[in-house]
Motif scaffolding. Structure first.
Motif, PDB file in Angstrom:
ATOM      1  N   ILE A  31       0.860  -1.183   0.000  1.00 31.13           N
ATOM      2  CA  ILE A  31       0.000   0.000   0.000  1.00 31.13           C
ATOM      3  C   ILE A  31       0.891   1.226   0.000  1.00 31.13           C
ATOM      4  N   VAL A  32       0.587   2.172  -0.872  1.00 34.05           N
ATOM      5  CA  VAL A  32       1.293   3.447  -0.942  1.00 34.05           C
ATOM      6  C   VAL A  32       0.437   4.464  -0.186  1.00 34.05           C
ATOM      7  N   TYR A  33       1.021   5.062   0.862  1.00 37.84           N
ATOM      8  CA  TYR A  33       0.266   5.965   1.730  1.00 37.84           C
ATOM      9  C   TYR A  33       0.501   7.426   1.368  1.00 37.84           C
ATOM     10  N   TYR A  34      -0.551   8.217   1.564  1.00 37.83           N
ATOM     11  CA  TYR A  34      -0.522   9.663   1.355  1.00 37.83           C
ATOM     12  C   TYR A  34      -1.143  10.319   2.580  1.00 37.83           C
ATOM     13  N   VAL A  35      -0.475  11.353   3.106  1.00 39.09           N
ATOM     14  CA  VAL A  35      -0.988  12.059   4.282  1.00 39.09           C
ATOM     15  C   VAL A  35      -1.359  13.479   3.890  1.00 39.09           C
ATOM     16  N   LEU A  36      -2.335  14.023   4.567  1.00 39.70           N
ATOM     17  CA  LEU A  36      -2.789  15.393   4.329  1.00 39.70           C
ATOM     18  C   LEU A  36      -1.837  16.342   5.054  1.00 39.70           C
ATOM     19  N   GLU A  55      -4.499  15.462  13.453  1.00 46.60           N
ATOM     20  CA  GLU A  55      -4.930  16.594  14.272  1.00 46.60           C
ATOM     21  C   GLU A  55      -5.521  17.679  13.388  1.00 46.60           C
ATOM     22  N   GLY A  56      -6.182  18.607  13.990  1.00 46.46           N
ATOM     23  CA  GLY A  56      -6.707  19.746  13.252  1.00 46.46           C
ATOM     24  C   GLY A  56      -8.145  19.559  12.829  1.00 46.46           C
ATOM     25  N   THR A  57      -8.600  20.497  12.037  1.00 43.39           N
ATOM     26  CA  THR A  57     -10.003  20.505  11.640  1.00 43.39           C
ATOM     27  C   THR A  57     -10.174  20.529  10.125  1.00 43.39           C
ATOM     28  N   ALA A  58      -9.302  19.880   9.414  1.00 46.87           N
ATOM     29  CA  ALA A  58      -9.419  19.831   7.956  1.00 46.87           C
ATOM     30  C   ALA A  58     -10.670  19.043   7.575  1.00 46.87           C
ATOM     31  N   GLU A  59     -11.176  19.312   6.394  1.00 51.11           N
ATOM     32  CA  GLU A  59     -12.407  18.681   5.928  1.00 51.11           C
ATOM     33  C   GLU A  59     -12.197  17.320   5.277  1.00 51.11           C
ATOM     34  N   ASN A  60     -10.953  16.894   5.117  1.00 46.31           N
ATOM     35  CA  ASN A  60     -10.657  15.640   4.423  1.00 46.31           C
ATOM     36  C   ASN A  60     -10.017  14.628   5.362  1.00 46.31           C
ATOM     37  N   LYS A  61      -9.999  13.366   4.901  1.00 40.85           N
ATOM     38  CA  LYS A  61      -9.388  12.292   5.679  1.00 40.85           C
ATOM     39  C   LYS A  61      -7.913  12.588   5.914  1.00 40.85           C
ATOM     40  N   CYS A  62      -7.406  12.176   7.055  1.00 38.61           N
ATOM     41  CA  CYS A  62      -6.025  12.442   7.447  1.00 38.61           C
ATOM     42  C   CYS A  62      -5.023  11.730   6.544  1.00 38.61           C
ATOM     43  N   SER A  73       2.312  13.614  -5.053  1.00 39.80           N
ATOM     44  CA  SER A  73       1.281  14.342  -4.316  1.00 39.80           C
ATOM     45  C   SER A  73       0.072  14.561  -5.219  1.00 39.80           C
ATOM     46  N   PHE A  74      -1.039  14.890  -4.597  1.00 40.84           N
ATOM     47  CA  PHE A  74      -2.230  15.255  -5.355  1.00 40.84           C
ATOM     48  C   PHE A  74      -3.100  16.168  -4.502  1.00 40.84           C
ATOM     49  N   SER A  75      -3.936  16.916  -5.164  1.00 40.42           N
ATOM     50  CA  SER A  75      -4.801  17.893  -4.521  1.00 40.42           C
ATOM     51  C   SER A  75      -6.037  17.205  -3.948  1.00 40.42           C
ATOM     52  N   VAL A  76      -6.629  17.822  -2.941  1.00 32.69           N
ATOM     53  CA  VAL A  76      -7.870  17.278  -2.392  1.00 32.69           C
ATOM     54  C   VAL A  76      -8.998  17.395  -3.413  1.00 32.69           C
ATOM     55  N   ASP A  77      -8.841  18.267  -4.398  1.00 32.47           N
ATOM     56  CA  ASP A  77      -9.834  18.395  -5.462  1.00 32.47           C
ATOM     57  C   ASP A  77      -9.692  17.308  -6.518  1.00 32.47           C
ATOM     58  N   ALA A  78      -8.568  16.580  -6.502  1.00 30.22           N
ATOM     59  CA  ALA A  78      -8.309  15.538  -7.496  1.00 30.22           C
ATOM     60  C   ALA A  78      -7.918  14.221  -6.826  1.00 30.22           C
ATOM     61  N   ILE A  79      -8.621  13.841  -5.775  1.00 24.63           N
ATOM     62  CA  ILE A  79      -8.322  12.599  -5.062  1.00 24.63           C
ATOM     63  C   ILE A  79      -8.661  11.416  -5.955  1.00 24.63           C
ATOM     64  N   SER A  88     -10.041   6.990   9.721  1.00 25.26           N
ATOM     65  CA  SER A  88     -11.411   7.250  10.143  1.00 25.26           C
ATOM     66  C   SER A  88     -11.559   8.686  10.635  1.00 25.26           C
ATOM     67  N   TYR A  89     -10.417   9.375  10.824  1.00 21.42           N
ATOM     68  CA  TYR A  89     -10.441  10.766  11.280  1.00 21.42           C
ATOM     69  C   TYR A  89     -10.158  11.724  10.139  1.00 21.42           C
ATOM     70  N   LYS A  90     -10.742  12.912  10.265  1.00 19.99           N
ATOM     71  CA  LYS A  90     -10.409  13.996   9.352  1.00 19.99           C
ATOM     72  C   LYS A  90      -9.417  14.890  10.063  1.00 19.99           C
ATOM     73  N   GLY A  91      -8.557  15.550   9.303  1.00 19.16           N
ATOM     74  CA  GLY A  91      -7.578  16.444   9.897  1.00 19.16           C
ATOM     75  C   GLY A  91      -6.242  16.344   9.216  1.00 19.16           C
ATOM     76  N   LEU A  92      -5.299  17.177   9.638  1.00 19.43           N
ATOM     77  CA  LEU A  92      -3.953  17.180   9.085  1.00 19.43           C
ATOM     78  C   LEU A  92      -3.115  16.106   9.765  1.00 19.43           C
ATOM     79  N   TYR A  93      -2.145  15.601   9.038  1.00 17.49           N
ATOM     80  CA  TYR A  93      -1.226  14.621   9.610  1.00 17.49           C
ATOM     81  C   TYR A  93      -0.021  15.378  10.138  1.00 17.49           C
ATOM     82  N   VAL A  94       0.235  15.274  11.433  1.00 20.88           N
ATOM     83  CA  VAL A  94       1.349  15.967  12.089  1.00 20.88           C
ATOM     84  C   VAL A  94       2.372  14.929  12.504  1.00 20.88           C
ATOM     85  N   GLN A  95       3.620  15.152  12.071  1.00 19.60           N
ATOM     86  CA  GLN A  95       4.684  14.169  12.393  1.00 19.60           C
ATOM     87  C   GLN A  95       5.409  14.543  13.641  1.00 19.60           C
TER      88      GLN A  95
END
Length: 95
Positions: A31-36, A55-62, A73-79, A88-95
């Protein structure tokens, strides 16, 4: 006696033929993973994301996971459709 000799001959041929085959491991499902990384971009990563880092309050999956590479990379408009895995959570991925 003929049957016994034929059976031993057949077994010897089968064993000798198997000695010349090579074992090739089956391809594992990867599986190739992508984080917001911000509110508008998913970035490819080389690790398995942990849900605790969402974390955070983004409108898309983490994070999203695909069975094939979708680019760096890809845009949330072109998922790309049909991720194999998603948080299962929405928000930004913080490392």
């Amino acid at each position: 006696m003929k049957r016994l000799l034929f059976g031993l001959f057949a077994a010897g041929v089968a064993l000798s033929m198997s000695a010349f085959t090579t074992f090739t491991p089956k391809k594992k499902f990867t599986i190739v993973y992508y984080v917001l990384v911000d509110g508008s971009t998913y970035q490819r990563v080389n690790f398995i994301p942990v849900q605790d880092n969402c974390e955070g309050t983004a409108e898309n999956k983490c994070y999203l996971g695909y069975s094939s590479n979708q680019g760096n990379s890809f845009s949330v408009d072109a998922i790309p459709a049909a991720p194999s895995v998603q948080s299962s959570y929405k928000g930004l991925y913080v490392q």
